[in-house]
Design an enzyme around this catalytic site. Structure first.
Site, PDB file in Angstrom:
ATOM      1  N   HIS A   1      -6.351  27.044  39.336  1.00  0.00           N
ATOM      2  CA  HIS A   1      -5.457  27.791  40.210  1.00  0.00           C
ATOM      3  C   HIS A   1      -5.190  29.175  39.624  1.00  0.00           C
ATOM      4  O   HIS A   1      -5.300  29.383  38.419  1.00  0.00           O
ATOM      5  CB  HIS A   1      -4.131  27.046  40.386  1.00  0.00           C
ATOM      6  CG  HIS A   1      -4.217  25.873  41.298  1.00  0.00           C
ATOM      7  ND1 HIS A   1      -4.575  24.620  40.866  1.00  0.00           N
ATOM      8  CD2 HIS A   1      -4.003  25.762  42.626  1.00  0.00           C
ATOM      9  CE1 HIS A   1      -4.572  23.784  41.889  1.00  0.00           C
ATOM     10  NE2 HIS A   1      -4.237  24.447  42.977  1.00  0.00           N
TER      11      HIS A   1
ATOM     12  N   SER B   1      -2.000  25.089  47.884  1.00  0.00           N
ATOM     13  CA  SER B   1      -1.526  25.438  46.550  1.00  0.00           C
ATOM     14  C   SER B   1      -1.715  26.908  46.213  1.00  0.00           C
ATOM     15  O   SER B   1      -0.942  27.476  45.436  1.00  0.00           O
ATOM     16  CB  SER B   1      -2.249  24.578  45.506  1.00  0.00           C
ATOM     17  OG  SER B   1      -3.657  24.689  45.651  1.00  0.00           O
TER      18      SER B   1
END
Length: 274
Positions: free
Chosen positions: A256, A49
């Site tokens: 993230h 990711s």
């Protein structure tokens, strides 16, 4: 792992475990104003990711479960350097086994540059973060200890198998392996959430993860690019974070990098190492 943006489990900055990988896709590099044309090379962007750009927004509609972003550092590097070809197969939640089985198709003897982030998802950090954001310090410490035991025991062999496959398929390529930043600024601006002891333990786990990845990368003749210094002062609980904290409305993007984390944190690392 395959998951939608409304996934019901917390997606960690280090891993998004227990899902299946979406198939690879190729994204063309589109030159833009200020493009450097000196890089007539073939570039392949692999990984999880952090390489796909989860958290940065502007996701491509193809292979939507992978959440590949137009603001991810590989796309930004390709736009700036106009490589002769650019294949973008990184996918949300990919483990080393997923990269090995589903992302290496574009690699050939003509590949000049490969970038990759991987290892977080293998270590089970989605479960770690899901545990740690809920009350219970002992449970958090126990989850982190389990992840660290995996890093020290199983992960090196998994990385070796993947790195060997990359080198076999792309024998002439420069391979840049990028690590993970600290998640938290300890004694920062956060008024609630995890205790600083928990934040410190999570950062220490990142240190171990980076250490394992760096050692295996260097042993395979790859370049390791460490983002911890670049993200210093931009962790969660800092005044200008480049990482998402937990977002209960969009759990997939939690932990993230934001778009600035990709463009100001990761992109200069790849540019300097490539």
């Amino acid at each position: 792992m395959r998951r939608s943006r409304t996934a019901s489990c917390v997606s960690s900055a280090l891993v998004a475990a227990a899902c299946t990988l979406a198939g690879p896709a190729t994204a063309p590099a589109a030159p833009s104003a200020g493009t450097t044309h000196s890089e007539a090379l073939d570039y392949v962007a692999l990984g999880d990711s952090y390489s796909a750009g989860v958290g940065a927004g502007s996701y491509f509609t193809s292979a939507s479960d992978c959440l590949r972003s137009g603001r991810a550092y590989p796309v930004l590097w390709a736009a700036a350097h106009a490589p002769s070809s650019f294949s973008f197969t990184a996918c949300n939640g990919a483990r080393t086994s997923d990269v090995l089985s589903s992302q290496l198709g574009p690699l050939t003897s003509r590949t000049d540059l490969v970038s990759i982030t991987v290892g977080g998802s293998d270590s089970g950090f989605s479960g770690v973060m899901a545990t740690c954001v809920l009350p219970g310090t002992e449970a958090c410490f126990s989850a982190v200890a389990k992840a660290r035991a995996f890093m020290g025991g199983t992960l090196p062999g998994s990385l070796d198998r993947l790195y060997s496959a990359i080198r076999s398929k792309a024998p002439a390529a420069r391979v840049v392996v990028l690590g993970y930043p600290h998640l938290y600024q300890v004694h920062g601006t956060c008024s609630g959430g995890l205790a600083d002891t928990e934040r410190s333990v999570l950062n220490e786990a990142v240190d171990q993860l980076n250490g394992v990845i760096a050692e295996r990368a260097v042993d395979h003749g790859f370049t390791f690019a460490d983002p911890r210094a670049a993200f210093t002062g931009h962790e969660i609980c800092s005044s200008t974070p480049w990482l998402h904290s937990v977002d209960w409305l969009d759990l997939t993007e939690s932990y993230h990098p934001t778009a600035p984390g990709q463009s100001l944190g990761y992109l200069p690392l790849l540019t300097g190492a490539a």
